[in-house]
Design a protein around this motif. Structure first.
Motif, PDB file in Angstrom:
ATOM      1  N   ASP A  41      -0.341   4.209   7.928  1.00 42.46           N
ATOM      2  CA  ASP A  41       0.505   3.083   7.545  1.00 42.46           C
ATOM      3  C   ASP A  41       1.986   3.459   7.600  1.00 42.46           C
ATOM      4  O   ASP A  41       2.824   2.651   8.004  1.00 42.46           O
ATOM      5  CB  ASP A  41       0.117   2.591   6.154  1.00 42.46           C
ATOM      6  N   PHE A  81       0.833  -1.207   0.000  1.00 39.32           N
ATOM      7  CA  PHE A  81       0.000   0.000   0.000  1.00 39.32           C
ATOM      8  C   PHE A  81       0.869   1.259   0.000  1.00 39.32           C
ATOM      9  O   PHE A  81       0.585   2.224  -0.719  1.00 39.32           O
ATOM     10  CB  PHE A  81      -0.937  -0.024   1.210  1.00 39.32           C
ATOM     11  N   LEU A  82       1.947   1.254   0.791  1.00 36.56           N
ATOM     12  CA  LEU A  82       2.846   2.407   0.816  1.00 36.56           C
ATOM     13  C   LEU A  82       3.529   2.617  -0.534  1.00 36.56           C
ATOM     14  O   LEU A  82       3.644   3.750  -1.006  1.00 36.56           O
ATOM     15  CB  LEU A  82       3.909   2.239   1.904  1.00 36.56           C
ATOM     16  N   ARG A  88      -5.482   8.836   1.780  1.00 41.25           N
ATOM     17  CA  ARG A  88      -4.290   9.578   2.213  1.00 41.25           C
ATOM     18  C   ARG A  88      -4.103   9.448   3.726  1.00 41.25           C
ATOM     19  O   ARG A  88      -2.981   9.300   4.212  1.00 41.25           O
ATOM     20  CB  ARG A  88      -4.382  11.046   1.797  1.00 41.25           C
ATOM     21  N   PHE A 105      -2.816   6.093   4.351  1.00 42.31           N
ATOM     22  CA  PHE A 105      -1.418   6.054   3.927  1.00 42.31           C
ATOM     23  C   PHE A 105      -0.509   6.548   5.050  1.00 42.31           C
ATOM     24  O   PHE A 105       0.490   5.898   5.386  1.00 42.31           O
ATOM     25  CB  PHE A 105      -1.237   6.914   2.664  1.00 42.31           C
ATOM     26  N   GLY A 129       1.053   4.073  -2.890  1.00 43.81           N
ATOM     27  CA  GLY A 129       0.801   5.464  -2.541  1.00 43.81           C
ATOM     28  C   GLY A 129       1.920   6.406  -2.949  1.00 43.81           C
ATOM     29  O   GLY A 129       1.677   7.580  -3.238  1.00 43.81           O
TER      30      GLY A 129
END
Length: 108
Positions: free
Chosen positions: A59, A38-39, A53, A56, A42
Motif C-alpha cells: 500500500d 490503512f496506512l 505488514r 502495508f 499501520g
C-alpha cells in the motif's frame, strides 16, 4: 453478440454512453481513501501479522509511489479543465487515477 443487455453485468456504466455513473465514480474513489486509512492505522498502531505488514508496504508503494508518478499526467488533464496544478497534485496523491481519469464523469 458481446453487447451487454441493459441492467446486466455493466452496471457501472450507462449502457448507451459507456460513461460511469456518479455512484460508480464515488465507489472507485473510495478505494484509495481506504488505502490511506490503512496506512494511517499501520503507522499509529504497528501491524503484527506478517501478511498485514506485507499489505502495508504494498500500500505504501501504491499510495505514495504510484500516485506521485501520476501527477504529471493529472496536471495535464486538470489544466485542460481549468484546475490548478496544486489541486491536481493534492487530489492525485489522495485519489490517484480515480480522480483525474474520471474528472467530470460523476456530473453526467
Amino acid at each position: 453478440m458481446n453487447t451487454p443487455r441493459p441492467g446486466s453485468h455493466r452496471a457501472s456504466a450507462d449502457t448507451s454512453t459507456g460513461v460511469p455513473s456518479r455512484a460508480t465514480v464515488l465507489a472507485l474513489r473510495s478505494i484509495p481513501v481506504v488505502g490511506w486509512v490503512f496506512l494511517i492505522v499501520g503507522v499509529v498502531r504497528p501491524l503484527r501479522a506478517r501478511w498485514l505488514r506485507v499489505a502495508f508496504w504494498i500500500d505504501v508503494v501504491l499510495s505514495v509511489g504510484v500516485h506521485a508518478a501520476q501527477i504529471p499526467a493529472a496536471r495535464k488533464v486538470a489544466a485542460d479543465r481549468g484546475i490548478s496544478a496544486r489541486r491536481a497534485a493534492v487530489m492525485t496523491m489522495l485519489l490517484g487515477a480515480t480522480w483525474w481519469k474520471t474528472l467530470g464523469e460523476g456530473e453526467r
